[in-house]
Write a protein that holds these residues in place. Structure first.
Motif, PDB file in Angstrom:
ATOM      1  N   TYR A 218      25.411 -18.181   8.591  1.00 31.68           N
ATOM      2  CA  TYR A 218      24.600 -19.332   9.033  1.00 31.68           C
ATOM      3  C   TYR A 218      23.134 -18.949   9.202  1.00 31.68           C
ATOM      4  CZ  TYR A 218      29.172 -21.351   9.731  1.00 31.68           C
ATOM      5  OH  TYR A 218      30.443 -21.797   9.516  1.00 31.68           O
ATOM      6  N   THR A 219      22.885 -17.681   9.575  1.00 32.20           N
ATOM      7  CA  THR A 219      21.502 -17.224   9.683  1.00 32.20           C
ATOM      8  C   THR A 219      20.945 -16.985   8.280  1.00 32.20           C
ATOM      9  OG1 THR A 219      22.095 -16.139  11.734  1.00 32.20           O
ATOM     10  CG2 THR A 219      20.009 -15.488  10.738  1.00 32.20           C
ATOM     11  N   ILE A 220      21.790 -16.392   7.420  1.00 33.44           N
ATOM     12  CA  ILE A 220      21.343 -16.056   6.067  1.00 33.44           C
ATOM     13  C   ILE A 220      20.953 -17.322   5.298  1.00 33.44           C
ATOM     14  CG2 ILE A 220      22.071 -15.078   3.848  1.00 33.44           C
ATOM     15  CD1 ILE A 220      23.945 -13.229   5.436  1.00 33.44           C
ATOM     16  N   CYS A 221      21.817 -18.326   5.326  1.00 31.71           N
ATOM     17  CA  CYS A 221      21.553 -19.542   4.549  1.00 31.71           C
ATOM     18  C   CYS A 221      20.777 -20.589   5.338  1.00 31.71           C
ATOM     19  CB  CYS A 221      22.857 -20.130   4.033  1.00 31.71           C
ATOM     20  SG  CYS A 221      23.530 -19.157   2.680  1.00 31.71           S
ATOM     21  N   GLY A 222      20.513 -20.329   6.601  1.00 30.99           N
ATOM     22  CA  GLY A 222      19.725 -21.246   7.410  1.00 30.99           C
ATOM     23  C   GLY A 222      20.588 -22.206   8.198  1.00 30.99           C
ATOM     24  N   ARG A 223      20.144 -22.504   9.444  1.00 25.69           N
ATOM     25  CA  ARG A 223      20.900 -23.432  10.287  1.00 25.69           C
ATOM     26  C   ARG A 223      20.333 -24.836  10.148  1.00 25.69           C
ATOM     27  NH1 ARG A 223      22.250 -18.920  12.813  1.00 25.69           N
ATOM     28  NH2 ARG A 223      24.381 -18.890  13.609  1.00 25.69           N
ATOM     29  N   ALA A 224      21.221 -25.832  10.305  1.00 25.47           N
ATOM     30  CA  ALA A 224      20.806 -27.222  10.145  1.00 25.47           C
ATOM     31  C   ALA A 224      20.029 -27.721  11.356  1.00 25.47           C
ATOM     32  CB  ALA A 224      22.022 -28.089   9.895  1.00 25.47           C
ATOM     33  N   ILE A 225      20.335 -27.187  12.529  1.00 25.45           N
ATOM     34  CA  ILE A 225      19.690 -27.660  13.749  1.00 25.45           C
ATOM     35  C   ILE A 225      18.839 -26.537  14.331  1.00 25.45           C
ATOM     36  CG2 ILE A 225      20.081 -28.548  16.079  1.00 25.45           C
ATOM     37  CD1 ILE A 225      22.751 -29.643  15.063  1.00 25.45           C
ATOM     38  N   GLY A 226      17.574 -26.836  14.578  1.00 28.26           N
ATOM     39  CA  GLY A 226      16.689 -25.834  15.147  1.00 28.26           C
ATOM     40  C   GLY A 226      16.899 -25.721  16.656  1.00 28.26           C
ATOM     41  N   GLY A 227      16.378 -24.673  17.233  1.00 30.12           N
ATOM     42  CA  GLY A 227      16.426 -24.553  18.687  1.00 30.12           C
ATOM     43  C   GLY A 227      17.725 -24.012  19.245  1.00 30.12           C
ATOM     44  N   ILE A 228      18.696 -23.760  18.380  1.00 28.77           N
ATOM     45  CA  ILE A 228      19.939 -23.155  18.853  1.00 28.77           C
ATOM     46  C   ILE A 228      20.045 -21.794  18.189  1.00 28.77           C
ATOM     47  CG2 ILE A 228      22.469 -23.311  18.897  1.00 28.77           C
ATOM     48  CD1 ILE A 228      22.221 -26.301  18.807  1.00 28.77           C
ATOM     49  N   ASN A 229      20.044 -20.711  18.991  1.00 34.00           N
ATOM     50  CA  ASN A 229      20.098 -19.407  18.338  1.00 34.00           C
ATOM     51  C   ASN A 229      21.515 -19.070  17.916  1.00 34.00           C
ATOM     52  OD1 ASN A 229      21.504 -18.075  20.441  1.00 34.00           O
ATOM     53  ND2 ASN A 229      19.584 -17.756  21.551  1.00 34.00           N
ATOM     54  N   ALA A 230      21.618 -17.997  17.140  1.00 32.87           N
ATOM     55  CA  ALA A 230      22.893 -17.639  16.509  1.00 32.87           C
ATOM     56  C   ALA A 230      24.022 -17.475  17.533  1.00 32.87           C
ATOM     57  CB  ALA A 230      22.708 -16.358  15.714  1.00 32.87           C
ATOM     58  N   LEU A 231      23.734 -16.779  18.638  1.00 32.29           N
ATOM     59  CA  LEU A 231      24.811 -16.519  19.595  1.00 32.29           C
ATOM     60  C   LEU A 231      25.246 -17.785  20.317  1.00 32.29           C
ATOM     61  CD1 LEU A 231      24.314 -13.084  21.366  1.00 32.29           C
ATOM     62  CD2 LEU A 231      26.077 -13.810  19.774  1.00 32.29           C
ATOM     63  N   ALA A 232      24.271 -18.645  20.650  1.00 26.77           N
ATOM     64  CA  ALA A 232      24.619 -19.899  21.329  1.00 26.77           C
ATOM     65  C   ALA A 232      25.493 -20.754  20.417  1.00 26.77           C
ATOM     66  CB  ALA A 232      23.347 -20.650  21.709  1.00 26.77           C
ATOM     67  N   ASP A 233      25.118 -20.808  19.149  1.00 31.14           N
ATOM     68  CA  ASP A 233      25.884 -21.559  18.157  1.00 31.14           C
ATOM     69  C   ASP A 233      27.324 -21.026  18.104  1.00 31.14           C
ATOM     70  OD1 ASP A 233      26.533 -23.199  16.026  1.00 31.14           O
ATOM     71  OD2 ASP A 233      25.623 -21.908  14.519  1.00 31.14           O
ATOM     72  N   GLN A 234      27.438 -19.700  18.065  1.00 28.61           N
ATOM     73  CA  GLN A 234      28.751 -19.054  17.993  1.00 28.61           C
ATOM     74  C   GLN A 234      29.569 -19.344  19.250  1.00 28.61           C
ATOM     75  OE1 GLN A 234      28.715 -15.120  16.243  1.00 28.61           O
ATOM     76  NE2 GLN A 234      29.867 -14.342  17.963  1.00 28.61           N
ATOM     77  N   GLN A 235      28.898 -19.304  20.407  1.00 26.47           N
ATOM     78  CA  GLN A 235      29.624 -19.523  21.670  1.00 26.47           C
ATOM     79  C   GLN A 235      30.117 -20.964  21.790  1.00 26.47           C
ATOM     80  OE1 GLN A 235      26.731 -18.040  24.454  1.00 26.47           O
ATOM     81  NE2 GLN A 235      27.748 -16.040  24.576  1.00 26.47           N
ATOM     82  N   ILE A 236      29.294 -21.925  21.391  1.00 29.81           N
ATOM     83  CA  ILE A 236      29.735 -23.327  21.458  1.00 29.81           C
ATOM     84  C   ILE A 236      30.940 -23.506  20.544  1.00 29.81           C
ATOM     85  CG2 ILE A 236      29.074 -25.755  21.135  1.00 29.81           C
ATOM     86  CD1 ILE A 236      26.138 -24.852  21.499  1.00 29.81           C
ATOM     87  N   GLY A 237      30.883 -22.901  19.341  1.00 28.80           N
ATOM     88  CA  GLY A 237      31.997 -22.974  18.402  1.00 28.80           C
ATOM     89  C   GLY A 237      33.265 -22.386  19.001  1.00 28.80           C
ATOM     90  N   GLY A 238      33.121 -21.241  19.675  1.00 40.34           N
ATOM     91  CA  GLY A 238      34.263 -20.591  20.317  1.00 40.34           C
ATOM     92  C   GLY A 238      34.885 -21.478  21.383  1.00 40.34           C
ATOM     93  N   ILE A 239      34.033 -22.097  22.193  1.00 37.99           N
ATOM     94  CA  ILE A 239      34.499 -22.976  23.268  1.00 37.99           C
ATOM     95  C   ILE A 239      35.275 -24.163  22.692  1.00 37.99           C
ATOM     96  CG2 ILE A 239      33.655 -24.762  24.871  1.00 37.99           C
ATOM     97  CD1 ILE A 239      33.542 -22.289  26.317  1.00 37.99           C
ATOM     98  N   ILE A 240      34.783 -24.715  21.588  1.00 36.07           N
ATOM     99  CA  ILE A 240      35.441 -25.882  20.984  1.00 36.07           C
ATOM    100  C   ILE A 240      36.867 -25.515  20.578  1.00 36.07           C
ATOM    101  CG2 ILE A 240      35.436 -27.412  18.952  1.00 36.07           C
ATOM    102  CD1 ILE A 240      32.333 -27.362  19.171  1.00 36.07           C
ATOM    103  N   LEU A 241      37.043 -24.339  19.992  1.00 38.63           N
ATOM    104  CA  LEU A 241      38.380 -23.910  19.581  1.00 38.63           C
ATOM    105  C   LEU A 241      39.229 -23.599  20.820  1.00 38.63           C
ATOM    106  CD1 LEU A 241      40.376 -23.096  17.435  1.00 38.63           C
ATOM    107  CD2 LEU A 241      39.289 -20.869  17.292  1.00 38.63           C
ATOM    108  N   TRP A 242      38.623 -22.903  21.767  1.00 37.04           N
ATOM    109  CA  TRP A 242      39.319 -22.454  22.970  1.00 37.04           C
ATOM    110  C   TRP A 242      39.844 -23.647  23.776  1.00 37.04           C
ATOM    111  CZ3 TRP A 242      36.424 -18.640  26.767  1.00 37.04           C
ATOM    112  CH2 TRP A 242      37.222 -18.375  27.873  1.00 37.04           C
ATOM    113  N   ILE A 243      38.985 -24.596  24.062  1.00 36.51           N
ATOM    114  CA  ILE A 243      39.375 -25.687  24.965  1.00 36.51           C
ATOM    115  C   ILE A 243      39.859 -26.927  24.220  1.00 36.51           C
ATOM    116  CG2 ILE A 243      38.549 -27.280  26.746  1.00 36.51           C
ATOM    117  CD1 ILE A 243      36.735 -24.948  27.671  1.00 36.51           C
ATOM    118  N   HIS A 244      39.023 -27.435  23.319  1.00 31.26           N
ATOM    119  CA  HIS A 244      39.369 -28.716  22.700  1.00 31.26           C
ATOM    120  C   HIS A 244      40.557 -28.610  21.769  1.00 31.26           C
ATOM    121  CE1 HIS A 244      35.248 -28.847  24.098  1.00 31.26           C
ATOM    122  NE2 HIS A 244      35.480 -30.119  24.361  1.00 31.26           N
ATOM    123  N   GLY A 245      40.654 -27.475  21.029  1.00 33.15           N
ATOM    124  CA  GLY A 245      41.791 -27.275  20.140  1.00 33.15           C
ATOM    125  C   GLY A 245      43.083 -27.262  20.935  1.00 33.15           C
ATOM    126  N   ALA A 246      43.084 -26.468  22.004  1.00 30.18           N
ATOM    127  CA  ALA A 246      44.296 -26.335  22.806  1.00 30.18           C
ATOM    128  C   ALA A 246      44.620 -27.643  23.536  1.00 30.18           C
ATOM    129  CB  ALA A 246      44.125 -25.195  23.801  1.00 30.18           C
TER     130      ALA A 246
END
Lengths: 274, 203
Positions: A218-246
């Motif tokens: 996502y960093t290599i090809c560019g992110r669609a939304i500015g203002g969210i750094n790589a780790l924050a993006d990754q953490q939000i993604g993790g939370i979505i799988l962790w909580i919402h998936g379950a």
């Protein structure tokens, strides 16, 4: 007309158009003959349009270029979309709505051994649970994820595999009667839904707690939304799988319990509930 | 009730085991191969475009056939990533020495409304670099090329503002036949880039 632009597919796929188009057409025709209840119609259209919107509009651009939106896309493709479609019990409506020749072909094919064996294998409860969970982990392996995000063919295989495994899993646990000869007790259904929770929590938590970038694509090809750094993006993604998936399992379990209670209370009408 | 599924309890353990395997595999996969760029052969399409060069000439992928190509998406008003990336690529070219003549850098603008051929030419002359060309075109043409290589750019919704354009830091590397071979990022050292580029040059 700017809103219209959002409905223009980011990457056209004939398969997505053909599949959703024919499902919609058959369901519409079937509705005239079978007359399903309003809530079944709502579930079907809700599920189908959700799956279509996340895979064949400009939203797909964001899923390709932002990890947490990619996770939301898969939440819709793997959980919410198939869940709603299955809840509408669409099979009898779709079968009635399709041309009679096609229906005959389906019945004919259902008798073939070469079709029966793989279908029975995929609809085995253990297989479906393992497939459902393993696919999440597989596509999230960093090296696999990297390749899936740069290779458009693999990207489509990934999204289709998620949708189909979701359809099989939720189809087994939420369809009231037996599916392809597999009869499941309410306890087994609940057991299956509980079984998919731990893997999602483990993978989600692993992604959330990893302190370096797991998915540099996502960093290599560019992110669609500015203002969210790589780790924050990754953490939000993790939370979505962790909580919402379950969490979808909890909703599914409630549906099964509700249906059982209604069956005990009103044996004649219970089948129609949920 | 018929034949019930008796393995529901076991499947919980199976899943836990599967989860752990996945977890282990994930941690094992973190370490990418040290000292080499990402291999993308067969995953990204061959180079194909039809744009205007910084001299105002129409150019296609055919124009650069026979050279190893390094394609970078950037824009001249960029204050951070682009100058750094271009300085890095300049150093890579110097490291290549004589081999640099057989390599070429394509600087594709993602800001085609502001970056005409003249702006691109002026921008690129700032770098001590002979083997570089700026490419511009209509937003749709640039958008099609960026989409082909999965670079984040939407021609109709550029996330505007001065210097506020977002773009990836990828350098797409093509061999002499125009096949996509490697993907370099700002995390890769110039030495690694030069070394892997040499491997692509026909001896």
């Amino acid at each position: 007309m700017e809103w219209f632009y959002w409905l223009v597919p980011w990457e056209e796929s004939t398969l997505v158009v053909a599949a959703t188009g024919s499902a919609a057409l058959f369901f519409l025709r079937g509705c005239a003959l079978v007359r399903p209840s309003l809530h079944r119609k709502l579930c079907f259209w809700g599920g189908l349009s959700l799956v279509y919107l996340v895979s064949h509009t400009q939203l797909d651009y964001y899923s390709e270029h932002q990890f947490f939106i990619h996770r939301l896309q898969h939440l819709a493709l793997h959980h919410l979309g198939p869940f709603l479609i299955v809840l509408s019990r669409p099979c009898p409506v779709l079968l009635r709505g399709m041309p009679s020749r096609m229906r005959q072909a389906f019945h004919l094919m259902a008798g073939w051994k070469s079709i029966q064996y793989p279908v029975q294998a995929l609809c085995n409860p253990v297989v479906s649970v393992v497939l459902f969970s393993t696919l999440i982990g597989f596509w999230l392996l960093p090296s696999i994820h990297f390749t899936a995000m740069i290779d458009w063919r693999l990207y489509r295989v990934m999204n289709w595999s998620m949708f189909l495994s979701g359809l099989i899993f939720w189809g087994l646990v939420l369809t009231p009667g037996p599916v392809v000869g597999v009869k499941l007790s309410p306890g087994s259904r609940i057991g299956m839904m509980l079984a998919i929770i731990p893997p999602q929590i483990v993978i989600g938590a692993l992604i959330f707690f990893t302190s370096h970038e797991l998915y540099p694509i996502y960093t290599i090809c560019g992110r669609a939304i500015g203002g969210i750094n790589a780790l924050a993006d990754q953490q939000i993604g993790g939370i979505i799988l962790w909580i919402h998936g379950a969490m979808m399992s909890a909703v599914g379990i409630l549906v099964v319990i509700l249906r059982e209670l209604m069956l005990a209370e009103y044996p004649k009408h219970g089948e129609k509930v949920a | 009730m018929g034949k019930n599924f008796a393995g529901s309890r076991n499947s919980g353990y199976n899943q836990l085991a599967a989860g752990l395997v996945i977890a282990l595999a994930m941690s094992a996969c973190n370490s990418t191969e040290q000292g080499h760029l990402k291999e993308v052969t067969g995953h990204l399409p061959d180079l194909s475009f039809s744009l205007s060069s910084d001299e105002g000439q129409p150019v296609t992928a055919k124009t650069y056939e026979g050279k190893v190509l390094l394609m970078y998406f950037g824009f001249t008003h960029c204050r951070e990533e682009c100058p750094i990336s271009m300085a890095r690529l300049t150093r890579v070219m110097h490291l290549l020495g004589e081999d640099a003549d057989r390599a070429h850098i394509l600087f594709v603008t993602v800001d085609p409304t502001r970056d005409g051929p003249g702006e691109l030419r002026r921008y690129l002359t700032q770098f001590d670099l002979e083997q570089a060309i700026g490419l511009t075109g209509t937003p749709d043409e640039i958008g099609a090329l960026a989409k082909r290589y999965r670079n984040a750019f939407r021609p109709h919704f550029p996330p505007g503002g001065d210097g506020g354009l977002m773009h990836g830091d990828a350098v797409y590397i093509f061999d002499t036949q125009g096949r996509a071979r490697l993907l370099a990022t700002s995390a890769d050292s110039e030495e690694t880039l030069a070394e892997d580029l040499r491997d692509l040059l026909p001896s």
